[in-house]
Design a protein around this motif. Structure first.
Motif, PDB file in Angstrom:
ATOM      1  N   GLY A  26       8.873  -0.050  15.402  1.00  0.00           N
ATOM      2  CA  GLY A  26       9.133  -0.313  13.999  1.00  0.00           C
ATOM      3  C   GLY A  26       8.954  -1.770  13.644  1.00  0.00           C
ATOM      4  O   GLY A  26       8.836  -2.645  14.521  1.00  0.00           O
TER       5      GLY A  26
ATOM      6  N   GLU B 171      12.965  -5.351  10.780  1.00  0.00           N
ATOM      7  CA  GLU B 171      13.969  -4.302  10.625  1.00  0.00           C
ATOM      8  C   GLU B 171      14.872  -4.216  11.849  1.00  0.00           C
ATOM      9  O   GLU B 171      16.055  -3.893  11.738  1.00  0.00           O
ATOM     10  CB  GLU B 171      13.291  -2.956  10.359  1.00  0.00           C
ATOM     11  CG  GLU B 171      12.617  -2.869   8.992  1.00  0.00           C
ATOM     12  CD  GLU B 171      12.094  -1.481   8.689  1.00  0.00           C
ATOM     13  OE1 GLU B 171      12.486  -0.530   9.416  1.00  0.00           O
ATOM     14  OE2 GLU B 171      11.283  -1.345   7.753  1.00  0.00           O
ATOM     15  N   LEU B 172      14.306  -4.493  13.008  1.00  0.00           N
ATOM     16  CA  LEU B 172      15.116  -4.530  14.229  1.00  0.00           C
ATOM     17  C   LEU B 172      15.873  -5.841  14.344  1.00  0.00           C
ATOM     18  O   LEU B 172      17.016  -5.880  14.819  1.00  0.00           O
ATOM     19  CB  LEU B 172      14.219  -4.352  15.460  1.00  0.00           C
ATOM     20  CG  LEU B 172      13.481  -3.019  15.587  1.00  0.00           C
ATOM     21  CD1 LEU B 172      12.530  -3.059  16.766  1.00  0.00           C
ATOM     22  CD2 LEU B 172      14.465  -1.875  15.738  1.00  0.00           C
TER      23      LEU B 172
ATOM     24  N   ARG C  77      20.487  -1.779  18.038  1.00  0.00           N
ATOM     25  CA  ARG C  77      19.576  -2.160  16.948  1.00  0.00           C
ATOM     26  C   ARG C  77      18.544  -1.055  16.698  1.00  0.00           C
ATOM     27  O   ARG C  77      18.288  -0.672  15.546  1.00  0.00           O
ATOM     28  CB  ARG C  77      18.853  -3.465  17.291  1.00  0.00           C
ATOM     29  CG  ARG C  77      19.682  -4.731  17.191  1.00  0.00           C
ATOM     30  CD  ARG C  77      18.845  -5.925  17.643  1.00  0.00           C
ATOM     31  NE  ARG C  77      19.588  -7.166  17.693  1.00  0.00           N
ATOM     32  CZ  ARG C  77      19.609  -8.086  16.725  1.00  0.00           C
ATOM     33  NH1 ARG C  77      18.915  -7.869  15.615  1.00  0.00           N
ATOM     34  NH2 ARG C  77      20.293  -9.202  16.865  1.00  0.00           N
TER      35      ARG C  77
ATOM     36  N   ARG D 173      18.346   1.790  13.418  1.00  0.00           N
ATOM     37  CA  ARG D 173      17.143   1.972  12.603  1.00  0.00           C
ATOM     38  C   ARG D 173      16.730   3.442  12.581  1.00  0.00           C
ATOM     39  O   ARG D 173      16.319   3.979  11.541  1.00  0.00           O
ATOM     40  CB  ARG D 173      16.010   1.110  13.153  1.00  0.00           C
ATOM     41  CG  ARG D 173      14.747   1.206  12.310  1.00  0.00           C
ATOM     42  CD  ARG D 173      13.570   0.451  12.893  1.00  0.00           C
ATOM     43  NE  ARG D 173      12.403   0.716  12.071  1.00  0.00           N
ATOM     44  CZ  ARG D 173      11.645   1.799  12.186  1.00  0.00           C
ATOM     45  NH1 ARG D 173      11.932   2.702  13.110  1.00  0.00           N
ATOM     46  NH2 ARG D 173      10.615   1.985  11.387  1.00  0.00           N
TER      47      ARG D 173
ATOM     48  N   ASN E 155      17.060   6.296   9.249  1.00  0.00           N
ATOM     49  CA  ASN E 155      15.719   6.507   8.713  1.00  0.00           C
ATOM     50  C   ASN E 155      15.723   7.718   7.771  1.00  0.00           C
ATOM     51  O   ASN E 155      15.977   8.850   8.187  1.00  0.00           O
ATOM     52  CB  ASN E 155      14.737   6.723   9.871  1.00  0.00           C
ATOM     53  CG  ASN E 155      13.291   6.800   9.399  1.00  0.00           C
ATOM     54  OD1 ASN E 155      13.014   6.988   8.216  1.00  0.00           O
ATOM     55  ND2 ASN E 155      12.363   6.652  10.327  1.00  0.00           N
TER      56      ASN E 155
ATOM     57  N   ASP F  64      10.165   7.583  15.938  1.00  0.00           N
ATOM     58  CA  ASP F  64      11.541   7.751  15.463  1.00  0.00           C
ATOM     59  C   ASP F  64      12.016   9.187  15.639  1.00  0.00           C
ATOM     60  O   ASP F  64      13.192   9.433  15.926  1.00  0.00           O
ATOM     61  CB  ASP F  64      11.659   7.330  13.996  1.00  0.00           C
ATOM     62  CG  ASP F  64      11.671   5.816  13.829  1.00  0.00           C
ATOM     63  OD1 ASP F  64      11.641   5.118  14.858  1.00  0.00           O
ATOM     64  OD2 ASP F  64      11.717   5.347  12.687  1.00  0.00           O
TER      65      ASP F  64
END
Length: 612
Positions: free
Chosen positions: A329, A333-334, A377, A381, A385, A500
């Motif tokens: 990703g 975002e991480l 982390r 995410r 999602n 994901d």
């Protein structure tokens, strides 16, 4: 002489300055769609190089006498074609190499202009074919007169490189010890070589120039040795370090020749510029690997985030971002700490060139420990999602019905079961009999979320595969789904789904059964789920890194993991793997294997696990 291309009467050509006549070398129809010649370098009457572009792609044609097209410089023309012109190219290559000197000199870029109009790959090829190719690096353990002239060398070479980053990052440098006087030395420049290696130039307290040689060795960036360009010696701490250096920096002068040819046009201006700070990068798609991106690169970013003030965190270059380089990703975002610090390349430009043009000192920031914080982390995410709403709804139903979720990780490339398809159908039959109503999640190759095959995350080295691994996995999925049509067992496939999706079911699986390989990066380093690992007898008995997915040395607070009894498997070196590398053909660690028993060992493992 570099000449511009003229197109007329359906042909591409140029004006020959000697005869003042127009000469055609290719009909417009001979070029594939999108490709255009942008210039021709007339090296000699019987030798020319035509540079072509197609968007961000580049190529070079080699033209012989009477402008005969000998082929693409990269893949077609043998090296012998360049031999008669080595005396022409060699002085230019020596000039290009001078761009790696420090303090920087004044290179005659006017004379080098035609050379640097060629694409970077062709320049590298010319340096390889026509350069001096350097000489093998003389590696010496620091002692005697050399050690006495550098009394603090051992302190410099034994320093923890990342600690030097932490100390110096606010000053846009790496802070180490000057080998001459022992005072602080700020390294503000880096010459990025190939294969995760760097030469950091500096002038010591006594005025001598050195290059600190740094490399990503066993997945962590560290100091290898100190190169003295005057004596052309690489100084190291011990005989053991000498063996490492001989492997990593075997020919530094050749490395400089290649770096000068590839990057010299931006390297010298960079070495003259004011430093803008350190920079990190993710490995480019051609070298990408799902496990190593998590284990080494994301863990390295975690190390930076935990140890450096947010204001001074380095920018991160993402090469060829359009090809899904960020497997887990978007980086910000991480790591929100790096927000506004991501430099995404949209084309194929060398990430090293991007760093140099921006006066950034490129280094490799890596680690080999997956912390709980990094796992969290990634998990946050995934679990937040919005695109996984349907998966969350399905999970809720399964939990209400008290269904056990068993993830079955597929591996098809090599070091796998010879009859994997039969094994999977037998596993389905076992589940129908002993665990009715359970959910089997079939996992394998995932995608980056785009449409079509281009978005699939390929195996490392997939170029050698006889067919696409994901196609083999899909066949197994179809066979199991067909068999399970009237079964109480529910089949879910994440094959071809986004990573994901895979991580979501990994995080929520009660147990996993998998063949040892990179899939364990998802099931263990991210999800930290308990499970049973299958592999060849050789791997289960002798593989040195067998427990990287379960050892406290490599991950924080690992859940229990079990390995199948090696005696259950028979290795077969004669079985043709789907994917192999030239050096892997006879090595036991890549051998496929057969199961010499039924699946009762899996049934016993799952029953015992579910009863706990």
């Amino acid at each position: 002489m570099w000449l511009e291309i003229i197109s007329k009467d359906g042909f591409h050509g140029f004006t020959d300055e000697e005869t003042n006549t127009w000469r055609a070398f290719a009909h417009n129809n001979t070029l594939h769609q999108g490709w255009l010649p942008i210039g021709i370098w007339r090296v000699a009457r019987d030798f020319s190089l035509v540079e072509l572009r197609n968007g961000s792609q580049a190529a070079t044609w080699v033209m012989g006498s009477d402008l005969q097209n000998l082929g693409d410089a990269q893949n077609v023309v043998p090296s012998e074609v360049f031999d008669p012109y080595r005396s022409y190219f060699l002085p230019l290559l020596k000039m290009a190499k001078q761009t790696t000197s420090y303090p920087p000199s004044a290179t005659d870029f006017g004379r080098l202009a035609p050379f640097f109009r060629l694409n970077q790959q062709t320049r590298r090829l010319l340096a390889h074919h026509c350069g001096t190719n350097g000489t093998r690096t003389v590696i010496r353990v620091a002692e005697g007169n050399k050690a006495s002239s550098l009394p603090h060398l051992c302190e410099m070479l034994s320093a923890n490189f990342f600690e030097g980053v932490k100390r110096g990052i606010q000053q846009k440098a790496v802070s180490l010890i000057d080998p001459v006087n022992g005072e602080e030395l700020l390294l503000t420049k880096s010459i990025p070589l190939a294969s995760f290696r760097f030469a950091l130039p500096f002038v010591a307290a006594d005025g001598r120039t050195f290059y600190l040689c740094v490399a990503d060795y066993i997945h962590c960036c560290r100091v290898i040795g100190l190169y003295d360009p005057a004596s052309r010696e690489l100084l190291v701490l011990s005989d053991g370090e000498a063996s490492i250096a001989a492997h990593i920096f075997s020919n530094i002068e050749y490395d400089f020749e290649i770096a000068g040819a590839e990057l010299g046009d931006v390297l010298e201006p960079y070495l003259k510029s004011e430093p803008e700070g350190l920079a990190a990068y993710l490995r480019p798609p051609i070298a990408n690997h799902m496990g190593h991106q998590l284990w080494n690169e994301l863990s390295g970013l975690q190390l930076l985030a935990n140890n450096c003030r947010r204001d001074f965190l380095p920018p991160i270059i993402v090469p060829e971002a359009q090809r899904g380089t960020e497997i887990f990703g978007p980086t910000e975002e991480l790591f929100p700490e790096f927000n506004s610090k991501i430099i995404r390349q949209s084309g194929q430009e060398d990430y090293r060139r991007t760093a140099l043009k921006n006066s950034l000192t490129l280094l490799r920031f890596s680690d080999d420990f997956v912390s709980r914080e990094l796992r969290v982390r990634i998990a946050i995410r995934v679990t937040t999602n919005a695109a996984l709403a349907n998966e969350r709804a399905r999970l809720e139903i399964f939990r209400k019905d008290n269904r056990k979720i068993i993830l079955l990780g597929l591996r098809v490339e090599n070091r796998t079961l010879i009859d994997l398809d039969k094994f999977c159908l037998d596993f389905l039959e076992l589940c129908e009999k002993d665990f009715p109503g359970c959910v089997i999640v079939l996992d394998g190759h995932n995608s980056q979320g785009g449409e079509g095959e281009k978005s699939i995350i390929h195996s490392h080295g997939q170029w050698s595969a006889r067919r696409a691994p994901i196609d083999v996995e899909r066949e197994i999925v179809l066979a199991m789904q067909d068999r399970a049509q009237h079964s109480s067992v529910h089949i879910i496939s994440t094959i071809g789904q986004t990573i994901d999706h895979s991580l979501f079911w990994s995080l929520n699986a009660d147990r996993f059964i998998t063949i040892w390989g990179a899939g364990l990066a998802k099931y263990r380093w991210v999800a930290n789920r308990p499970g049973l690992v299958i592999s060849s007898r050789w791997n289960l008995t002798y593989r040195a890194d067998l427990r990287i997915y379960s050892s406290e040395r490599y991950m924080e607070d690992p859940e229990e993991i079990d390995f199948a009894d090696p005696a259950l498997f028979a290795d077969d070196l004669t079985a043709e793997p789907l994917m192999k590398f030239p050096t892997d053909q006879s090595h036991e660690s890549y051998a496929n294997f057969r199961l010499s028993s039924d699946l009762s060992f899996i049934r016993d493992y799952l029953k015992k696990s579910f009863e706990q």
